[in-house]
Design a protein around this motif. Structure first.
Motif, PDB file in Angstrom:
ATOM      1  N   LYS A 215      74.335  68.499  21.137  1.00 57.61           N
ATOM      2  CA  LYS A 215      73.385  67.804  22.026  1.00 57.61           C
ATOM      3  C   LYS A 215      74.170  66.821  22.894  1.00 57.61           C
ATOM      4  CE  LYS A 215      69.808  67.816  18.430  1.00 57.61           C
ATOM      5  NZ  LYS A 215      68.837  67.033  17.640  1.00 57.61           N
ATOM      6  N   VAL A 216      73.602  66.450  24.021  1.00 63.45           N
ATOM      7  CA  VAL A 216      74.217  65.452  24.898  1.00 63.45           C
ATOM      8  C   VAL A 216      73.449  64.138  24.757  1.00 63.45           C
ATOM      9  CG1 VAL A 216      74.845  64.844  27.268  1.00 63.45           C
ATOM     10  CG2 VAL A 216      74.944  67.237  26.538  1.00 63.45           C
ATOM     11  N   HIS A 217      74.095  63.125  24.185  1.00 57.05           N
ATOM     12  CA  HIS A 217      73.406  61.874  23.863  1.00 57.05           C
ATOM     13  C   HIS A 217      73.547  60.849  24.982  1.00 57.05           C
ATOM     14  CE1 HIS A 217      72.648  63.067  19.606  1.00 57.05           C
ATOM     15  NE2 HIS A 217      73.685  63.846  19.852  1.00 57.05           N
ATOM     16  N   LEU A 218      72.959  61.169  26.127  1.00 60.36           N
ATOM     17  CA  LEU A 218      73.004  60.276  27.288  1.00 60.36           C
ATOM     18  C   LEU A 218      71.696  60.407  28.069  1.00 60.36           C
ATOM     19  CD1 LEU A 218      76.627  60.965  28.602  1.00 60.36           C
ATOM     20  CD2 LEU A 218      75.797  58.780  27.691  1.00 60.36           C
ATOM     21  N   PRO A 219      71.340  59.367  28.825  1.00 57.11           N
ATOM     22  CA  PRO A 219      70.126  59.465  29.651  1.00 57.11           C
ATOM     23  C   PRO A 219      70.332  60.423  30.819  1.00 57.11           C
ATOM     24  CG  PRO A 219      70.783  57.165  29.309  1.00 57.11           C
ATOM     25  CD  PRO A 219      71.938  58.023  28.881  1.00 57.11           C
ATOM     26  N   LEU A 220      69.273  61.143  31.142  1.00 57.36           N
ATOM     27  CA  LEU A 220      69.267  62.029  32.310  1.00 57.36           C
ATOM     28  C   LEU A 220      68.307  61.395  33.324  1.00 57.36           C
ATOM     29  CD1 LEU A 220      70.167  64.728  33.563  1.00 57.36           C
ATOM     30  CD2 LEU A 220      68.241  65.821  32.414  1.00 57.36           C
ATOM     31  N   ILE A 221      68.866  61.028  34.464  1.00 54.52           N
ATOM     32  CA  ILE A 221      68.109  60.198  35.420  1.00 54.52           C
ATOM     33  C   ILE A 221      67.540  61.051  36.553  1.00 54.52           C
ATOM     34  CG2 ILE A 221      68.194  58.125  36.880  1.00 54.52           C
ATOM     35  CD1 ILE A 221      71.067  57.718  35.411  1.00 54.52           C
ATOM     36  N   SER A 222      66.215  61.027  36.706  1.00 57.86           N
ATOM     37  CA  SER A 222      65.544  61.772  37.778  1.00 57.86           C
ATOM     38  C   SER A 222      64.944  60.798  38.778  1.00 57.86           C
ATOM     39  CB  SER A 222      64.422  62.644  37.197  1.00 57.86           C
ATOM     40  OG  SER A 222      64.944  63.539  36.241  1.00 57.86           O
ATOM     41  N   THR A 223      65.287  60.977  40.039  1.00 61.66           N
ATOM     42  CA  THR A 223      64.859  60.048  41.086  1.00 61.66           C
ATOM     43  C   THR A 223      64.181  60.830  42.210  1.00 61.66           C
ATOM     44  OG1 THR A 223      66.785  58.671  40.559  1.00 61.66           O
ATOM     45  CG2 THR A 223      65.634  58.202  42.633  1.00 61.66           C
ATOM     46  N   LEU A 224      62.908  60.527  42.456  1.00 62.92           N
ATOM     47  CA  LEU A 224      62.143  61.226  43.494  1.00 62.92           C
ATOM     48  C   LEU A 224      61.899  60.284  44.668  1.00 62.92           C
ATOM     49  CD1 LEU A 224      60.467  63.718  44.395  1.00 62.92           C
ATOM     50  CD2 LEU A 224      58.515  62.695  43.200  1.00 62.92           C
ATOM     51  N   PHE A 240      65.509  71.319  18.900  1.00 63.40           N
ATOM     52  CA  PHE A 240      66.466  72.411  18.662  1.00 63.40           C
ATOM     53  C   PHE A 240      67.741  72.118  19.440  1.00 63.40           C
ATOM     54  CE2 PHE A 240      62.120  74.136  18.711  1.00 63.40           C
ATOM     55  CZ  PHE A 240      62.012  74.523  17.387  1.00 63.40           C
ATOM     56  N   ASP A 241      68.894  72.073  18.746  1.00 62.28           N
ATOM     57  CA  ASP A 241      70.149  71.847  19.455  1.00 62.28           C
ATOM     58  C   ASP A 241      70.603  73.151  20.130  1.00 62.28           C
ATOM     59  OD1 ASP A 241      71.821  73.467  17.718  1.00 62.28           O
ATOM     60  OD2 ASP A 241      71.764  71.837  16.252  1.00 62.28           O
ATOM     61  N   PHE A 242      71.653  73.072  20.940  1.00 68.30           N
ATOM     62  CA  PHE A 242      72.061  74.253  21.698  1.00 68.30           C
ATOM     63  C   PHE A 242      72.542  75.394  20.788  1.00 68.30           C
ATOM     64  CE2 PHE A 242      72.135  71.363  25.422  1.00 68.30           C
ATOM     65  CZ  PHE A 242      71.373  72.144  26.282  1.00 68.30           C
ATOM     66  N   GLY A 243      73.061  75.065  19.605  1.00 69.46           N
ATOM     67  CA  GLY A 243      73.430  76.131  18.658  1.00 69.46           C
ATOM     68  C   GLY A 243      72.197  76.907  18.223  1.00 69.46           C
ATOM     69  N   GLN A 244      71.134  76.184  17.934  1.00 68.67           N
ATOM     70  CA  GLN A 244      69.886  76.842  17.523  1.00 68.67           C
ATOM     71  C   GLN A 244      69.281  77.660  18.672  1.00 68.67           C
ATOM     72  OE1 GLN A 244      68.400  72.928  16.117  1.00 68.67           O
ATOM     73  NE2 GLN A 244      67.663  74.003  14.298  1.00 68.67           N
ATOM     74  N   LEU A 245      69.376  77.124  19.888  1.00 68.78           N
ATOM     75  CA  LEU A 245      68.815  77.859  21.037  1.00 68.78           C
ATOM     76  C   LEU A 245      69.595  79.157  21.275  1.00 68.78           C
ATOM     77  CD1 LEU A 245      68.075  74.941  23.552  1.00 68.78           C
ATOM     78  CD2 LEU A 245      66.424  76.185  22.137  1.00 68.78           C
ATOM     79  N   ILE A 246      70.925  79.081  21.167  1.00 65.73           N
ATOM     80  CA  ILE A 246      71.738  80.291  21.367  1.00 65.73           C
ATOM     81  C   ILE A 246      71.439  81.313  20.270  1.00 65.73           C
ATOM     82  CG2 ILE A 246      74.108  81.189  21.360  1.00 65.73           C
ATOM     83  CD1 ILE A 246      74.933  78.438  22.608  1.00 65.73           C
ATOM     84  N   SER A 259      76.403  83.543  29.940  1.00 68.19           N
ATOM     85  CA  SER A 259      74.974  83.302  29.713  1.00 68.19           C
ATOM     86  C   SER A 259      74.691  81.807  29.796  1.00 68.19           C
ATOM     87  CB  SER A 259      74.552  83.835  28.339  1.00 68.19           C
ATOM     88  OG  SER A 259      74.556  85.239  28.335  1.00 68.19           O
ATOM     89  N   VAL A 260      73.616  81.479  30.481  1.00 64.81           N
ATOM     90  CA  VAL A 260      73.220  80.082  30.670  1.00 64.81           C
ATOM     91  C   VAL A 260      72.008  79.812  29.781  1.00 64.81           C
ATOM     92  CG1 VAL A 260      72.456  78.349  32.338  1.00 64.81           C
ATOM     93  CG2 VAL A 260      74.041  80.162  33.050  1.00 64.81           C
ATOM     94  N   ILE A 261      72.107  78.788  28.943  1.00 62.62           N
ATOM     95  CA  ILE A 261      71.017  78.446  28.013  1.00 62.62           C
ATOM     96  C   ILE A 261      70.560  77.030  28.337  1.00 62.62           C
ATOM     97  CG2 ILE A 261      70.346  78.254  25.578  1.00 62.62           C
ATOM     98  CD1 ILE A 261      71.328  81.067  26.202  1.00 62.62           C
ATOM     99  N   GLY A 262      69.285  76.886  28.677  1.00 59.50           N
ATOM    100  CA  GLY A 262      68.755  75.587  29.077  1.00 59.50           C
ATOM    101  C   GLY A 262      67.983  74.897  27.968  1.00 59.50           C
ATOM    102  N   SER A 263      67.887  73.576  28.073  1.00 59.23           N
ATOM    103  CA  SER A 263      67.239  72.753  27.042  1.00 59.23           C
ATOM    104  C   SER A 263      65.734  72.661  27.233  1.00 59.23           C
ATOM    105  CB  SER A 263      67.805  71.331  27.105  1.00 59.23           C
ATOM    106  OG  SER A 263      67.409  70.691  28.324  1.00 59.23           O
ATOM    107  N   GLY A 264      65.264  72.980  28.441  1.00 59.21           N
ATOM    108  CA  GLY A 264      63.894  72.610  28.801  1.00 59.21           C
ATOM    109  C   GLY A 264      63.865  71.156  29.247  1.00 59.21           C
ATOM    110  N   THR A 265      62.741  70.756  29.832  1.00 56.76           N
ATOM    111  CA  THR A 265      62.567  69.378  30.332  1.00 56.76           C
ATOM    112  C   THR A 265      62.951  68.358  29.269  1.00 56.76           C
ATOM    113  OG1 THR A 265      60.642  70.193  31.514  1.00 56.76           O
ATOM    114  CG2 THR A 265      60.876  67.821  31.355  1.00 56.76           C
TER     115      THR A 265
END
Lengths: 330, 330
Positions: A215-224, A240-246, A259-265
C-alpha cells in the motif's frame, strides 16, 4: 527510479528515465524503446535502467534534456490489461448508504474489480474529451501498480513480488451512465471512458517507508478548479492491498507483463480529509441534507491530482487536465 | 484475404498471409512483422498484403511453407481492447426464462457488452488451462471482428467501415463463477479466463454474400467430444449487427486499431439447430425437465468450432482444443 513515456509520433511513445526531482530526463533506446518493452523483460532491463537513473541523479550524463510533463503520454499509452479494484470498501459503503442500500458482508472479503479500457490511457496534461456534460463527468483519484508476468493462481503474498511500478491515475467516470450499466450486470463500459496517468511512474523503493504492505501510505491530493476536494491517505482503509488485488485478477488466468491494477477511489472512513471524487462528495451531501448540492464537472473544469512525499516533494508529478467537449465526427 | 499469426518465440508472433484453402502460407516481414503493425496502418498495408495473397493464390511465390494451425497463435496474441457483446438476445431471453427472470424490454434496443481479457487470447489448438473443474467450464462459440481506429461517437452505419477482419472465437466461460460476479454488478472477470481465436482471420470479402448487413450468414458448428452440440446460423436472430456493437463500444471514447468486438454466443430462436454453449443446452433442459442433465466440460474434453462456406470449405480453419488442468505455481 522514475520512468516516463514521452511523445515521439508513435502510438507507444519513447521510454525515458526521469530524475527524482522531475527536472531532467534521458532517452534509453539502447536499453528499451518503450515502457512495454522494458516490462516484457523487466528482470534483465530494470538493472540497466537503474544504472542510468543513478548516473542521471549524479549528473554524469551529457545527453539529458529538460523533462516536461506536457510531453508525457500515459506510462503505457496502450496496454494489454487494465483492472480496477474498489479496494476502499468504506467508499462503497458510503455510496450504498446514500441510496439506502445494504453493503453485502462479502464486499469486505471479496474484492470488487472491473476491466477497464487499456487502449484509452491518456497523458497527465491531455484534455479529457467528453461529448456531453449531462453524462455526469467525474474524476476518480487512485493509486495503480504495473506488474510483470503474473502466473494464474498466484497467492496474495507472492503477487506482491510482481509489482514493478507505481503510479497515480485519474479514472474518469460518467456517473449518469453508470446506473443503466450496473442494471445490465455486465459491468462498466461506456461509463468509464478515459484513464489518465501521472507524468512519471516509479519503482516502489522511491516511496521509501511510505510503501509497506503493498500500500502507499501518503495522502492523495485532488484539486478541482484550484479548490482542494480531498487528500485522504491511500494507506488507510485500503481493505485489499495490491497483492490481494493482483491475486484476485489472476485467480483463473495469468496476467501479461504490463498489466495495470488500480486501487479504486482512495477514501478514508468518514471522509475527514475530503474525497477523491465528486460522487463521494455528493453522497455525503445526500446523507447530510437529503440531496446533493455539488454538481459534476463542467466543460473547461480543471482537475489536478498529486501525491507528495514527507518532505513535500512531488513523487509522480501532477495530473493537471481540463475537460473539453468532443464533437463526434461521422 | 486470409491472415494468421504464427509462433516465433516472441510475444506478438509473426504475421503470415495464408492461402484460401489454408494449405500454404508466406511470411511478409517486408510489409509488417505483426498483425498489430498491419492494423496500425491498415490503409497502407492491406493493399500490399492483398497483393501477396493474390500471388499466393496464383502459385507465383517461391518462399511459401505449409500452413499448420498448430503453429497459430491468436490473430493478435495480446490486444489492446476486447469487447464482447451479447447480440443474440434470444439466447439471453432463454437463459432468463430458465431462471424465471424477466427480460428487460431495453435488452432488445441497448446492447449488453462486457470488457474481456485482451491479454489472454490463445491459439486455435492451445489447451484451455483451468485450475478447477467445479468452476463450471464451458465453451462459447462466437463470431468476432477486428477494427482499425474507431472515432468516439461513430454511428452504427459508419462503424461498419471500421471492420477490417473477421474471426470465429471460443469465449471460454466459468459458469459457476458467474452468479457471484453478476451479483457484484462489476461485470465478468474471473469467470471469463481465456478466449481462443480461429487459426486464420479473414477480410469480409472472403465471406462473399454470406457477409451482409455487418453479419455473417452461415452456420457456426460446435462439436464437443465428436458430438455436434449445435450449428445455429450466425446471420439469424443477431439483434445487433457488428456496426451497432462497435458504435455502442465507441459511444464515449475512441477505440484503438486492433480492437476485437465479439458477437456473444451465437443462438437462433428455439434453438432448432442446437446451441453454441453448454449453458444454453442446460437452460433448454431446465425449461423442459425442470433440471439440467448435461454437465459442463471436464478435463480432457475436446471442443471443435468451425464455419464452412456454401461449398463446404472451411473459412477460418478449426478451433480444436482440449481442456487441461492447471496447477498454480506460487
Amino acid at each position: 527510479m522514475k520512468l516516463a513515456t514521452i511523445k515521439n509520433n508513435s502510438r507507444d511513445g519513447q521510454l525515458v528515465v526521469v530524475s527524482r526531482d522531475l527536472t531532467k530526463a534521458v532517452k534509453v533506446p539502447e536499453i528499451a524503446h518503450t515502457m512495454q518493452e522494458a516490462l516484457d523483460n523487466w528482470d534483465d532491463i530494470s538493472p540497466k535502467l537503474e544504472k542510468v537513473y543513478d548516473q542521471l541523479q549524479n549528473n554524469t550524463l551529457s545527453n539529458t534534456f529538460d523533462f516536461d510533463s506536457k510531453e508525457a503520454m500515459a506510462a503505457i499509452p496502450r496496454a494489454y490489461h487494465w483492472a480496477d479494484g474498489s479496494a476502499y470498501v468504506t467508499h462503497v459503503e458510503l455510496v450504498r448508504k446514500a441510496r439506502n442500500a445494504e453493503l453485502p458482508e462479502t464486499f469486505w472479503t471479496d474484492p470488487l474489480m472491473y476491466m477497464g479500457a487499456s487502449d484509452a490511457f491518456i497523458g497527465a496534461n491531455e484534455d479529457i474529451k467528453i461529448e456531453k456534460e449531462e453524462w455526469g463527468i467525474d474524476f476518480e483519484s487512485e493509486v495503480a501498480v504495473i506488474t510483470d508476468d503474473v502466473p494464474a493462481g498466484v497467492n496474495a503474498e507472492n503477487a506482491q513480488k510482481h509489482i514493478k511500478l507505481v503510479a497515480i491515475i485519474n479514472d474518469v467516470s460518467l456517473r449518469n451512465l453508470i446506473p443503466n450499466e450496473l442494471a445490465k450486470q455486465f459491468g462498466f463500459y461506456q461509463s468509464k471512458p478515459w484513464t489518465t496517468f501521472s507524468p512519471v511512474v516509479v519503482t516502489p523503493d522511491e516511496l521509501d517507508d511510505a510503501w509497506s504492505n503493498a500500500k502507499v501510505h501518503l495522502p492523495l491530493i485532488s484539486t478541482l478548479n484550484s479548490k482542494v476536494i480531498g487528500s485522504p491517505n491511500a494507506g488507510i482503509d485500503m481493505t485489499f492491498d495490491f497483492g490481494q488485488l493482483i491475486a484476485h485478477a489472476a485467480k483463473s488466468r495469468s496476467l501479461m507483463a504490463g498489466s495495470v491494477i488500480g486501487s479504486g477511489t482512495v477514501a478514508n472512513q468518514g471522509s475527514p480529509n475530503g474525497s477523491s471524487c465528486l460522487a463521494e462528495v455528493r453522497c455525503l451531501e445526500i446523507i447530510k441534507d437529503g440531496k446533493p448540492s455539488t454538481p459534476f464537472m463542467s466543460f473547461d473544469d480543471r482537475i489536478e491530482i498529486e501525491m507528495k512525499n514527507k518532505k513535500g516533494e512531488t513523487i509522480f508529478g501532477k495530473i493537471d487536465q481540463v475537460v473539453k467537449q468532443y464533437d463526434p465526427i461521422n
